[in-house]
Write a protein that holds these residues in place. Structure first.
Motif, mmCIF file in Angstrom:
data_model
loop_
_atom_site.group_PDB
_atom_site.id
_atom_site.type_symbol
_atom_site.label_atom_id
_atom_site.label_comp_id
_atom_site.label_asym_id
_atom_site.label_seq_id
_atom_site.Cartn_x
_atom_site.Cartn_y
_atom_site.Cartn_z
ATOM 1 N N LYS A 45 56.943 -14.988 58.707
ATOM 2 C CA LYS A 45 57.551 -14.305 59.844
ATOM 3 C C LYS A 45 56.518 -13.777 60.835
ATOM 4 C CE LYS A 45 61.875 -12.905 57.616
ATOM 5 N NZ LYS A 45 62.819 -11.786 57.350
ATOM 6 N N ASN A 47 54.158 -15.605 62.278
ATOM 7 C CA ASN A 47 54.131 -16.591 63.357
ATOM 8 C C ASN A 47 52.795 -16.606 64.101
ATOM 9 O OD1 ASN A 47 55.329 -18.609 64.986
ATOM 10 N ND2 ASN A 47 55.978 -17.122 66.519
ATOM 11 N N LYS A 91 55.440 -21.876 74.439
ATOM 12 C CA LYS A 91 56.730 -22.333 74.962
ATOM 13 C C LYS A 91 56.872 -21.956 76.431
ATOM 14 C CE LYS A 91 61.722 -21.556 74.301
ATOM 15 N NZ LYS A 91 62.735 -20.862 73.458
ATOM 16 N N GLU A 133 62.013 -10.870 73.633
ATOM 17 C CA GLU A 133 62.764 -10.332 72.499
ATOM 18 C C GLU A 133 64.139 -10.974 72.342
ATOM 19 O OE1 GLU A 133 60.839 -5.837 72.232
ATOM 20 O OE2 GLU A 133 62.660 -6.163 73.428
ATOM 21 N N ASN A 134 64.630 -11.613 73.379
ATOM 22 C CA ASN A 134 65.934 -12.275 73.310
ATOM 23 C C ASN A 134 65.820 -13.793 73.210
ATOM 24 O OD1 ASN A 134 68.347 -10.225 73.865
ATOM 25 N ND2 ASN A 134 66.576 -9.557 75.062
ATOM 26 N N ASP A 135 64.590 -14.266 73.061
ATOM 27 C CA ASP A 135 64.376 -15.710 72.926
ATOM 28 C C ASP A 135 64.498 -16.118 71.459
ATOM 29 O OD1 ASP A 135 63.292 -18.352 74.077
ATOM 30 O OD2 ASP A 135 61.888 -17.936 72.430
ATOM 31 N N GLU A 136 65.303 -17.117 71.181
ATOM 32 C CA GLU A 136 65.504 -17.582 69.804
ATOM 33 C C GLU A 136 64.381 -18.520 69.374
ATOM 34 O OE1 GLU A 136 69.346 -19.337 69.543
ATOM 35 O OE2 GLU A 136 70.437 -17.480 69.948
ATOM 36 N N GLY A 137 64.127 -18.562 68.077
ATOM 37 C CA GLY A 137 63.118 -19.460 67.542
ATOM 38 C C GLY A 137 61.731 -18.848 67.513
ATOM 39 N N GLU A 138 60.733 -19.689 67.167
ATOM 40 C CA GLU A 138 59.362 -19.218 66.981
ATOM 41 C C GLU A 138 58.478 -19.448 68.200
ATOM 42 O OE1 GLU A 138 57.905 -21.153 63.506
ATOM 43 O OE2 GLU A 138 59.266 -20.111 62.130
ATOM 44 N N ASN A 174 61.647 -11.446 67.992
ATOM 45 C CA ASN A 174 63.081 -11.429 68.290
ATOM 46 C C ASN A 174 63.924 -10.889 67.137
ATOM 47 O OD1 ASN A 174 62.914 -13.500 66.429
ATOM 48 N ND2 ASN A 174 63.202 -15.142 67.938
ATOM 49 N N ASP A 176 63.725 -11.949 64.031
ATOM 50 C CA ASP A 176 63.549 -12.916 62.937
ATOM 51 C C ASP A 176 62.081 -13.212 62.686
ATOM 52 O OD1 ASP A 176 66.314 -13.242 62.483
ATOM 53 O OD2 ASP A 176 66.458 -14.650 64.160
ATOM 54 N N LYS A 180 55.304 -13.531 68.940
ATOM 55 C CA LYS A 180 55.818 -14.346 70.035
ATOM 56 C C LYS A 180 55.086 -14.088 71.360
ATOM 57 C CE LYS A 180 60.167 -15.285 70.600
ATOM 58 N NZ LYS A 180 60.129 -16.754 70.456
#
Length: 290
Positions: A45, A47, A91, A133-138, A174, A176, A180
């Motif tokens: 987690k 990342n 990303k 903080e609202n972006d999904e994924g890694e 985020n 999870d 990031k």
């Protein structure tokens, strides 16, 4: 009835014996075993990405220090556009620079970066943080701050907002996953960098030559590279053999390099030397330079 009473007595004696053994074990553990043990945890987690030694890990905070025409922009283009470095590690890439649209060397950054802003505001920083903080994924975000801490806007508003972000950038995620956000900050003056920023840096890039007073401040603050201010200055001057050479100071790996490739100093070089040995070596170098 007597048999039942005997059972109760036996149980009480057993409990008392167990308590004594437990107390003895605890006492032995706390007095005889004073080793510090590593802690098992789920690092998936975090990342942080794959190591890129001798470079920093993909999740990092870089400080790039140098005057105009020292090579800062060329370095930033290489670090964050080229696949040889961190070009494919993000990303979303965000640039905040007052000269973003005025400097011709930014041409490729303007093409590659997802968001480019020519003015910094605290509200903008809040929006960026909300987006991460609202972006999904890694997927990771790169925030490149070019000369903004030297700007009049920053001087009026202070660095508290950015310092707060820097102090926890490794843990921004985020819910999870963490890791990031990566931050790179370029500035002309070391004195403009807050103590919080200095203490959280993953690596320093010192570009070109700097005035003596500025170097004195840097050598005092970063003397853990080399072991003393004099030793640091020796490392600095050894890194400047050709035009646009830079000194790369990896806090993550505790190494000093000329242009990423030539190792000048590493942790352990003076770890086992006495104070007298270090002093003698410094005096020898001083005599050679006379």
């Amino acid at each position: 009835m007597k048999q039942e009473k005997k059972k109760i007595v036996d149980t009480e004696e057993k409990n008392e014996k167990d308590k004594e053994e437990k107390d003895t074990d605890t006492k032995t553990e706390t007095t005889d075993d004073l080793n510090v043990y590593s802690i098992d945890y789920d690092d998936s987690k975090l990342n942080q990405g794959e190591t890129k030694y001798p470079l920093s890990s993909p999740v990092h905070f870089h400080l790039i220090i140098g005057r105009v025409k020292s090579g800062k922009s060329v370095l930033l283009n290489n670090l964050y556009l080229s696949k040889r470095f961190f070009g494919d590690d993000f990303k979303v890439k965000i640039l905040i620079s007052s000269t973003a649209y005025n400097d011709a060397i930014n041409k490729y950054m303007l093409e590659d970066f997802d968001y480019v802003f020519s003015e910094y505001t605290s509200e903008l920083l809040d929006e960026i943080l909300h987006m991460i903080e609202n972006d999904e994924g890694e997927g990771r975000f790169l925030l490149l701050l070019d000369d903004i801490i030297d700007s009049s806007v920053m001087k009026r508003g202070g660095t508290a907002k950015i310092d707060g972000l820097i102090s926890r950038y490794r843990h921004i995620g985020n819910g999870d996953v963490e890791g990031k956000l990566t931050i790179a900050m370029a500035t002309q003056y070391f004195k403009s960098i807050s103590v919080i920023a200095r203490n959280n840096a993953t690596a320093y890039y010192i570009m070109g030559m700097l005035p003596e007073m500025e170097l004195a401040k840097i050598s005092e603050s970063l003397s853990y590279f080399g072991g003393s201010s004099k030793a640091f200055l020796d490392i600095f001057y050894r890194s400047k053999k050709e035009a646009y050479d830079f000194l790369y100071l990896s806090v993550e790996h505790l190494e000093a390099r000329r242009n990423h490739t030539e190792l000048l100093w590493k942790q352990g070089d003076n770890m086992y030397k006495s104070a007298e040995q270090l002093k003698a070596e410094t005096e020898i170098k001083d005599n050679i330079n006379i």
